[in-house]
Design a protein around this motif. Structure first.
Motif, short mmCIF file in Angstrom:
data_model
loop_
_atom_site.label_atom_id
_atom_site.label_comp_id
_atom_site.label_asym_id
_atom_site.label_seq_id
_atom_site.Cartn_x
_atom_site.Cartn_y
_atom_site.Cartn_z
N GLU A 10 0.82 -1.21 0.00
CA GLU A 10 0.00 0.00 0.00
C GLU A 10 0.86 1.26 0.00
O GLU A 10 0.50 2.27 -0.62
CB GLU A 10 -0.94 -0.01 1.21
N ARG A 37 0.62 4.30 -2.75
CA ARG A 37 0.50 5.70 -2.36
C ARG A 37 1.67 6.52 -2.90
O ARG A 37 1.51 7.63 -3.41
CB ARG A 37 0.46 5.83 -0.83
N TYR A 63 1.10 10.68 5.91
CA TYR A 63 0.96 10.94 4.48
C TYR A 63 1.59 12.28 4.13
O TYR A 63 2.24 12.43 3.09
CB TYR A 63 -0.52 10.92 4.11
N ASN A 71 0.16 4.13 10.97
CA ASN A 71 0.18 4.33 9.53
C ASN A 71 0.19 2.96 8.87
O ASN A 71 1.23 2.33 8.72
CB ASN A 71 1.42 5.13 9.12
N LYS A 112 -1.93 2.27 5.88
CA LYS A 112 -2.21 2.36 4.45
C LYS A 112 -1.61 3.59 3.79
O LYS A 112 -2.06 4.03 2.73
CB LYS A 112 -3.71 2.34 4.22
N ASP A 172 -10.34 6.98 10.23
CA ASP A 172 -9.45 6.38 9.23
C ASP A 172 -9.74 6.91 7.84
O ASP A 172 -9.91 6.16 6.89
CB ASP A 172 -9.53 4.86 9.25
N GLU A 205 -8.79 9.29 4.34
CA GLU A 205 -7.64 9.24 3.42
C GLU A 205 -6.57 10.27 3.77
O GLU A 205 -5.52 10.29 3.15
CB GLU A 205 -8.11 9.45 1.98
#
Length: 558
Positions: free
Chosen positions: A70, A74, A147, A412, A414, A434, A436
């Protein structure tokens, strides 16, 4: 066919040494050839072999191993949309003679596995999260906590490869000039999405602007810390706004071919290097004027632990002991406990997050010393450390509930940071948030009925509130709202601000409005409300320092 003479080894090493002076280790640009660059897929990272896979996109080849599927997906989207799409169009002219070649990107789960793999001749230090190998058109990155961090690191390092990579032969064979650090790192910071830049960098920049101590171009080019990165970005940003973003590529090419000298810049901008630097410096006070006229708190108070500067994540135990992380011993980070004037280290492991049990007898902390990020329980009386086997992987933050029966864990899994509920033994109880985007910085209310946390909304970080059932947006102002914390009486506080100036504010937990309490010029990096006052971590002359503060002592005229 005419044969080309090979460069003497001494001359080759001399070139690399001179380039290293321009790009120190902290700049994350690496030019050495050790042979190890080509073996990353054929070596084993103890204690487990790495089963390499490859994901191919239009402009990148992404190498990853088991468990990072994943993250690779990303990263692919970030590389194509954020990094390549943001940077390449402005520098496409550099690839006229030598067409763009796909960049190899190698992902590692942790710093430890990267180092064990011998993927490069350069080790990640405590600040570097990625290394751009200019000579072999390759980037090595470790998995990031959030992210936002992943976007920032990937875009920053890809900028190096797209902007400096086309000139590697010029520099290697003596046909061109070195790119000074303020240009190389300034471009990399400039092309990062604004919300991904490390906030404390602009805090450091604001501080030197208020002190009238902005560094020279030679000092900035050393790129040795947050301040230099911020100064480099700010100067590139000034040039782009003043002369046009299209001039950045022209400037870079001119510096490589004609040299980092006044004549080059006079031809481009009609200004010498000194005049350009002065123009930028004269604009800075207008950008960072918020709080500039306020009194300095550090002139009226002394730090609590001057021998343990650079304190972060301060917490107070039920008996008044103060806990904090610090880099004072040169590591990122050590965990300390202060009881009165006595300060002691609590573990030999580096710690990046922790929280106290409600009774103050133990704490949980997160460390990646063994490779993966793991959760540990520490008994404060005996010093015994016990691993906690979490049912979720890659934890990056933790908050112990006031009743002691639950932990809010940021993990973390995903590619972005999500919030989970687990019991003290690590068993998963549920999901709090949860989406994006990232959800971080959980903080329990004193009765355990609510949990405040931070998540981005548009260009700013905002506070959200979970009531055990639903999540609702709390703050919505045009400023960042970060680091929520509750007082013992149930009042909610946070840090609010932008452009490097953050103040303590009380938050109306019903309506989300905020009222700043901090009447001083220093930027606040952390706050802990106690029964009678506040502990505040202030940025002061390139240090993070802990002070006691009593609200209401002075009034602040906005």
């Amino acid at each position: 066919m005419k044969k080309h003479r090979r460069l003497p080894l001494f001359f080759f090493l001399l070139l690399l040494a001179s380039f290293a002076l321009t790009f120190p280790a902290q700049s994350a640009v690496e030019l050495s050839r050790t042979g190890a660059e080509y073996r990353f897929g054929r070596v084993k990272a103890l204690p487990r072999p790495l089963e390499w896979k490859k994901l191919v996109t239009p402009h990148f080849e992404i190498f990853f191993y088991q468990g990072l599927e994943e993250l690779a997906e990303r990263s692919a989207r970030i590389l194509e949309e954020d990094a390549f799409g943001r940077v390449y169009p402005d520098f496409r002219n550099l690839f006229t003679l030598n067409p763009y070649r796909k960049i190899r990107v190698i992902l590692f789960a942790s710093r430890k596995e990267y180092q064990n793999s011998q993927a490069s001749g350069v080790s990640f230090d405590d600040t570097s999260e990625g290394v751009a190998h200019i000579l072999v058109n390759r980037l090595v990155v470790i998995g990031q906590p959030t992210y936002r961090d992943l976007r920032g690191v990937l875009t920053h390092e890809i900028t190096h490869l797209i902007t400096i990579g086309p000139f590697k032969n010029h520099i290697l064979y003596g046909m061109g000039n070195n790119v000074p650090g303020w240009i190389a790192e300034g471009l990399a910071e400039y092309y990062m999405p604004a919300e991904t830049r490390f906030p404390n960098r602009e805090v450091a920049l604001r501080d030197v602007v208020l002190r009238d101590q902005v560094d020279s171009l030679n000092e900035i080019s050393a790129v040795s810390g947050n301040l230099h990165y911020a100064e480099a970005w700010s100067l590139i940003d000034y040039i782009a706004r003043k002369y046009g973003q299209d001039k950045l590529c022209v400037m870079l090419e001119a510096v490589v071919k004609e040299g980092h000298r006044d004549r080059t810049f006079e031809k481009l901008f009609g200004r010498t290097l000194k005049e350009l630097w002065n123009d930028w410096r004269e604009e800075l006070p207008q950008i960072y004027r918020a709080g500039a006229e306020a009194p300095a708190y550090t002139e009226k108070a002394d730090p609590l632990y001057p021998d343990y500067r650079n304190q972060l994540m301060v917490k107070v135990g039920p008996d008044g002991q103060i806990f904090f992380l610090s880099t004072c011993q040169g590591r990122l980070y050590d965990l300390f406990q202060a009881d009165g004037d006595q300060v002691r280290a609590l573990t030999k492991r580096t710690v990046f997050a922790y929280d106290l049990a409600p009774d103050g007898r133990q704490l949980v902390f997160l460390s990646d010393e063994e490779g993966d990020r793991r959760l540990y329980r520490l008994d404060l009386a005996s010093g015994v450390e016990t691993p906690v086997e979490l049912e979720i992987t890659n934890p990056i933050g933790v908050a112990w509930s006031p009743q002691g029966d639950r932990l809010a864990v940021v993990a973390n899994i995903k590619g972005d940071a999500d919030l989970f509920l687990v019991d003290p033994e690590g068993r998963l109880l549920g999901v709090i948030a949860d989406s994006e985007v990232d959800e971080t910085d959980p903080a329990w209310s004193p009765d355990g009925s609510r949990l405040a946390f931070v998540s981005p909304r548009g260009q700013f970080d905002q506070l959200y509130l979970w009531d055990g059932d639903k999540v609702r947006l709390l703050t919505q102002g045009a400023a960042h709202h970060r680091d929520p914390v509750w007082s013992p009486t149930g009042d909610l506080y946070c840090l609010t601000g932008e452009r490097g100036y953050y103040r303590v504010a009380v938050v109306d937990s019903a309506h989300g409005t905020t009222n700043p309490l901090w009447p001083y010029r220093e930027s606040v990096l952390g706050v802990v409300p106690t029964a009678g006052d506040f502990l505040v971590t202030l940025y002061n002359d390139r240090n993070f320092e802990l002070y006691r503060y009593q609200p209401g002592e002075d009034k602040y005229d906005e």
